[in-house]
Design a protein around this motif. Sequence first.
Motif, PDB file in Angstrom:
ATOM      1  N   LEU A 106       0.830  -1.209   0.000  1.00 56.99           N
ATOM      2  CA  LEU A 106       0.000   0.000   0.000  1.00 56.99           C
ATOM      3  C   LEU A 106       0.859   1.252   0.000  1.00 56.99           C
ATOM      4  O   LEU A 106       0.552   2.231  -0.690  1.00 56.99           O
ATOM      5  CB  LEU A 106      -0.932   0.004   1.214  1.00 56.99           C
ATOM      6  N   LEU A 107       1.945   1.238   0.734  1.00 59.27           N
ATOM      7  CA  LEU A 107       2.855   2.372   0.775  1.00 59.27           C
ATOM      8  C   LEU A 107       3.477   2.608  -0.595  1.00 59.27           C
ATOM      9  O   LEU A 107       3.547   3.747  -1.070  1.00 59.27           O
ATOM     10  CB  LEU A 107       3.939   2.141   1.828  1.00 59.27           C
ATOM     11  N   VAL A 108       3.892   1.540  -1.259  1.00 61.09           N
ATOM     12  CA  VAL A 108       4.467   1.657  -2.603  1.00 61.09           C
ATOM     13  C   VAL A 108       3.425   2.188  -3.576  1.00 61.09           C
ATOM     14  O   VAL A 108       3.716   3.061  -4.408  1.00 61.09           O
ATOM     15  CB  VAL A 108       5.033   0.295  -3.060  1.00 61.09           C
ATOM     16  N   GLU A 109       2.196   1.687  -3.476  1.00 59.93           N
ATOM     17  CA  GLU A 109       1.126   2.178  -4.352  1.00 59.93           C
ATOM     18  C   GLU A 109       0.854   3.653  -4.103  1.00 59.93           C
ATOM     19  O   GLU A 109       0.637   4.418  -5.052  1.00 59.93           O
ATOM     20  CB  GLU A 109      -0.152   1.361  -4.128  1.00 59.93           C
ATOM     21  N   ASP A 110       0.856   4.072  -2.835  1.00 63.01           N
ATOM     22  CA  ASP A 110       0.645   5.488  -2.514  1.00 63.01           C
ATOM     23  C   ASP A 110       1.762   6.352  -3.103  1.00 63.01           C
ATOM     24  O   ASP A 110       1.502   7.432  -3.644  1.00 63.01           O
ATOM     25  CB  ASP A 110       0.574   5.698  -1.005  1.00 63.01           C
ATOM     26  N   ILE A 111       2.989   5.877  -2.987  1.00 64.33           N
ATOM     27  CA  ILE A 111       4.118   6.634  -3.546  1.00 64.33           C
ATOM     28  C   ILE A 111       3.987   6.755  -5.052  1.00 64.33           C
ATOM     29  O   ILE A 111       4.161   7.837  -5.622  1.00 64.33           O
ATOM     30  CB  ILE A 111       5.456   5.974  -3.152  1.00 64.33           C
ATOM     31  N   TYR A 130       0.382  11.642  -9.721  1.00 60.75           N
ATOM     32  CA  TYR A 130      -0.435  12.843  -9.543  1.00 60.75           C
ATOM     33  C   TYR A 130       0.423  14.098  -9.705  1.00 60.75           C
ATOM     34  O   TYR A 130       0.002  15.064 -10.348  1.00 60.75           O
ATOM     35  CB  TYR A 130      -1.106  12.801  -8.160  1.00 60.75           C
ATOM     36  N   GLN A 131       1.629  14.083  -9.126  1.00 55.33           N
ATOM     37  CA  GLN A 131       2.521  15.233  -9.271  1.00 55.33           C
ATOM     38  C   GLN A 131       2.928  15.428 -10.718  1.00 55.33           C
ATOM     39  O   GLN A 131       2.987  16.558 -11.218  1.00 55.33           O
ATOM     40  CB  GLN A 131       3.771  15.065  -8.402  1.00 55.33           C
ATOM     41  N   LEU A 132       3.206  14.343 -11.417  1.00 56.19           N
ATOM     42  CA  LEU A 132       3.583  14.432 -12.824  1.00 56.19           C
ATOM     43  C   LEU A 132       2.436  14.979 -13.647  1.00 56.19           C
ATOM     44  O   LEU A 132       2.634  15.816 -14.532  1.00 56.19           O
ATOM     45  CB  LEU A 132       4.007  13.052 -13.350  1.00 56.19           C
ATOM     46  N   LYS A 133       1.223  14.531 -13.348  1.00 57.94           N
ATOM     47  CA  LYS A 133       0.042  14.994 -14.067  1.00 57.94           C
ATOM     48  C   LYS A 133      -0.157  16.498 -13.838  1.00 57.94           C
ATOM     49  O   LYS A 133      -0.425  17.251 -14.776  1.00 57.94           O
ATOM     50  CB  LYS A 133      -1.185  14.209 -13.602  1.00 57.94           C
ATOM     51  N   ASN A 134      -0.033  16.913 -12.574  1.00 48.85           N
ATOM     52  CA  ASN A 134      -0.162  18.340 -12.267  1.00 48.85           C
ATOM     53  C   ASN A 134       0.956  19.157 -12.903  1.00 48.85           C
ATOM     54  O   ASN A 134       0.741  20.278 -13.352  1.00 48.85           O
ATOM     55  CB  ASN A 134      -0.186  18.568 -10.756  1.00 48.85           C
TER      56      ASN A 134
END
Length: 152
Positions: free
Chosen positions: A128-133, A139-143
């Motif tokens: 889950l931590l890896v998926e969140d990262i 998300y940052q790349l998209k923004n």
Amino acid sequence: MKYKKNLFSVLENIEKKNIEKDTINIKNLYLQKEKYLKQLTLLTDYRNEYLKKLKTKIESGICLYQWINYNNFIFILHCLIKDNETKIKKNKKIIEENLKKWSKHQIKLKTWNYLYKKQKKAAIKQNLLVEDIIFDEFYQLKNFEKGRYYNV
């Protein structure tokens, strides 16, 4: 699909197999004990019957060779009974040892099961931590890409 075997699950499976072996062994020992107990009751009944016959023969008069034969047979029965009793005692000790070994395997099984579940939870948290990262980076790349289009 990747198949990954955990050390704790392997140890848990080994303990399950050991418990199965011990259970089968204990069942066989109990069956053997029952067999010895049946033999013992049969031999004691047989001895008591011959002692009664010998007593009635002695009261009515018996030849010397008949008395010797009865006496030898009763002595043999007595030896067989003693032998059977020692087998029962040995069997009882073996059963106790196997029950102790079985309980140790049960404790080990519970320990490996607990550690396996704990490791599984830790692996799920890690995933889950890896998926969140990965999601955060995406998300940052998209923004970042949206921001680049607006600046032009």
